[in-house]
Motif scaffolding. Structure first.
Motif, PDB file in Angstrom:
ATOM      1  N   ALA A  34       0.829  -1.197   0.000  1.00 42.54           N
ATOM      2  CA  ALA A  34       0.000   0.000   0.000  1.00 42.54           C
ATOM      3  C   ALA A  34       0.869   1.253   0.000  1.00 42.54           C
ATOM      4  O   ALA A  34       1.862   1.321   0.719  1.00 42.54           O
ATOM      5  N   PRO A  35       0.512   2.251  -0.814  1.00 42.72           N
ATOM      6  CA  PRO A  35       1.291   3.489  -0.834  1.00 42.72           C
ATOM      7  C   PRO A  35       1.074   4.290   0.446  1.00 42.72           C
ATOM      8  O   PRO A  35       0.081   4.110   1.145  1.00 42.72           O
ATOM      9  N   GLY A  36       2.008   5.162   0.731  1.00 41.43           N
ATOM     10  CA  GLY A  36       1.900   5.997   1.917  1.00 41.43           C
ATOM     11  C   GLY A  36       2.976   5.657   2.923  1.00 41.43           C
ATOM     12  O   GLY A  36       3.756   4.722   2.761  1.00 41.43           O
ATOM     13  N   PHE A  37       2.979   6.445   3.984  1.00 42.38           N
ATOM     14  CA  PHE A  37       4.002   6.283   5.013  1.00 42.38           C
ATOM     15  C   PHE A  37       3.517   5.306   6.074  1.00 42.38           C
ATOM     16  O   PHE A  37       2.415   5.442   6.601  1.00 42.38           O
ATOM     17  N   ASN A  38       4.330   4.330   6.371  1.00 39.95           N
ATOM     18  CA  ASN A  38       4.073   3.410   7.474  1.00 39.95           C
ATOM     19  C   ASN A  38       5.413   2.920   8.019  1.00 39.95           C
ATOM     20  O   ASN A  38       6.478   3.279   7.513  1.00 39.95           O
ATOM     21  N   GLY A  39       5.352   2.099   9.032  1.00 38.99           N
ATOM     22  CA  GLY A  39       6.576   1.620   9.673  1.00 38.99           C
ATOM     23  C   GLY A  39       7.444   0.782   8.762  1.00 38.99           C
ATOM     24  O   GLY A  39       8.676   0.852   8.810  1.00 38.99           O
ATOM     25  N   MET A  40       6.798   0.001   7.912  1.00 41.18           N
ATOM     26  CA  MET A  40       7.557  -0.859   7.001  1.00 41.18           C
ATOM     27  C   MET A  40       8.319  -0.029   5.971  1.00 41.18           C
ATOM     28  O   MET A  40       9.475  -0.330   5.666  1.00 41.18           O
ATOM     29  N   SER A  41       7.694   1.020   5.449  1.00 41.01           N
ATOM     30  CA  SER A  41       8.398   1.855   4.467  1.00 41.01           C
ATOM     31  C   SER A  41       9.540   2.610   5.130  1.00 41.01           C
ATOM     32  O   SER A  41      10.579   2.835   4.504  1.00 41.01           O
ATOM     33  N   LEU A  42       9.377   3.004   6.388  1.00 38.12           N
ATOM     34  CA  LEU A  42      10.472   3.661   7.114  1.00 38.12           C
ATOM     35  C   LEU A  42      11.639   2.694   7.294  1.00 38.12           C
ATOM     36  O   LEU A  42      12.798   3.049   7.044  1.00 38.12           O
ATOM     37  N   ALA A  43      11.342   1.481   7.713  1.00 35.49           N
ATOM     38  CA  ALA A  43      12.397   0.479   7.911  1.00 35.49           C
ATOM     39  C   ALA A  43      13.098   0.149   6.596  1.00 35.49           C
ATOM     40  O   ALA A  43      14.333   0.028   6.550  1.00 35.49           O
ATOM     41  N   MET A  44      12.332   0.023   5.524  1.00 31.74           N
ATOM     42  CA  MET A  44      12.946  -0.281   4.230  1.00 31.74           C
ATOM     43  C   MET A  44      13.762   0.908   3.714  1.00 31.74           C
ATOM     44  O   MET A  44      14.779   0.717   3.042  1.00 31.74           O
ATOM     45  N   GLY A  45      13.328   2.123   4.030  1.00 34.71           N
ATOM     46  CA  GLY A  45      14.097   3.300   3.645  1.00 34.71           C
ATOM     47  C   GLY A  45      15.440   3.361   4.351  1.00 34.71           C
ATOM     48  O   GLY A  45      16.473   3.652   3.747  1.00 34.71           O
ATOM     49  N   VAL A  46      15.430   3.085   5.648  1.00 31.20           N
ATOM     50  CA  VAL A  46      16.683   3.061   6.415  1.00 31.20           C
ATOM     51  C   VAL A  46      17.589   1.943   5.909  1.00 31.20           C
ATOM     52  O   VAL A  46      18.802   2.137   5.742  1.00 31.20           O
ATOM     53  N   ALA A  47      17.011   0.782   5.652  1.00 28.84           N
ATOM     54  CA  ALA A  47      17.803  -0.337   5.146  1.00 28.84           C
ATOM     55  C   ALA A  47      18.366  -0.027   3.753  1.00 28.84           C
ATOM     56  O   ALA A  47      19.530  -0.341   3.465  1.00 28.84           O
ATOM     57  N   GLY A  48      17.563   0.612   2.904  1.00 27.13           N
ATOM     58  CA  GLY A  48      18.044   0.979   1.570  1.00 27.13           C
ATOM     59  C   GLY A  48      19.201   1.959   1.627  1.00 27.13           C
ATOM     60  O   GLY A  48      20.179   1.843   0.887  1.00 27.13           O
ATOM     61  N   ALA A  49      19.089   2.954   2.533  1.00 29.26           N
ATOM     62  CA  ALA A  49      20.175   3.925   2.681  1.00 29.26           C
ATOM     63  C   ALA A  49      21.441   3.238   3.190  1.00 29.26           C
ATOM     64  O   ALA A  49      22.551   3.510   2.706  1.00 29.26           O
ATOM     65  N   ALA A  50      21.286   2.339   4.158  1.00 26.91           N
ATOM     66  CA  ALA A  50      22.451   1.639   4.702  1.00 26.91           C
ATOM     67  C   ALA A  50      23.125   0.769   3.645  1.00 26.91           C
ATOM     68  O   ALA A  50      24.360   0.755   3.533  1.00 26.91           O
ATOM     69  N   VAL A  51      22.324   0.080   2.852  1.00 32.07           N
ATOM     70  CA  VAL A  51      22.893  -0.780   1.802  1.00 32.07           C
ATOM     71  C   VAL A  51      23.648   0.055   0.776  1.00 32.07           C
ATOM     72  O   VAL A  51      24.766  -0.289   0.368  1.00 32.07           O
ATOM     73  N   MET A  52      23.059   1.178   0.360  1.00 33.57           N
ATOM     74  CA  MET A  52      23.736   2.022  -0.630  1.00 33.57           C
ATOM     75  C   MET A  52      25.026   2.618  -0.067  1.00 33.57           C
ATOM     76  O   MET A  52      26.019   2.728  -0.794  1.00 33.57           O
ATOM     77  N   LEU A  53      25.047   2.985   1.210  1.00 36.26           N
ATOM     78  CA  LEU A  53      26.271   3.527   1.795  1.00 36.26           C
ATOM     79  C   LEU A  53      27.354   2.455   1.926  1.00 36.26           C
ATOM     80  O   LEU A  53      28.535   2.743   1.741  1.00 36.26           O
ATOM     81  N   VAL A  54      26.956   1.239   2.213  1.00 35.71           N
ATOM     82  CA  VAL A  54      27.939   0.144   2.261  1.00 35.71           C
ATOM     83  C   VAL A  54      28.501  -0.110   0.868  1.00 35.71           C
ATOM     84  O   VAL A  54      29.712  -0.305   0.702  1.00 35.71           O
ATOM     85  N   LEU A  55      27.622  -0.094  -0.142  1.00 31.70           N
ATOM     86  CA  LEU A  55      28.105  -0.273  -1.519  1.00 31.70           C
ATOM     87  C   LEU A  55      29.054   0.858  -1.925  1.00 31.70           C
ATOM     88  O   LEU A  55      30.061   0.613  -2.594  1.00 31.70           O
TER      89      LEU A  55
END
Length: 77
Positions: A34-55
């Motif tokens: 589902a579109p919109g802001f929720n806890g899962m999208s926040l967690a995936m956003g943090v995880a995405g940022a961390a993965v890109m910084l590690v790369l």
């Protein structure tokens, strides 16, 4: 990530924002959540940022540190 140069810090911020977008907005919409802001999208956003910084860190280790145009000219003697 422990860098000293201002240009490297700006690069890290931009890569982190890009990773947060990929993880928090793009990936959930591709997966059909589902579109919109929720806890899962926040967690995936943090995880995405961390993965890109590690790369980015791995790429910097392989390629080497950023140098400005002045330091390149001194290496070409």
């Amino acid at each position: 990530m422990g860098s000293a140069s201002r240009a490297v810090r700006v690069e890290e911020v931009c890569v982190g924002i890009f990773g947060a977008f990929i993880g928090g907005e793009f990936l959930p919409s591709v997966l059909g959540n589902a579109p919109g802001f929720n806890g899962m999208s926040l967690a995936m956003g943090v995880a995405g940022a961390a993965v890109m910084l590690v790369l980015l860190k791995l790429m910097r280790r392989k390629v080497g540190p950023m140098r400005n145009s002045r330091s390149r000219g001194s290496d070409r003697r």
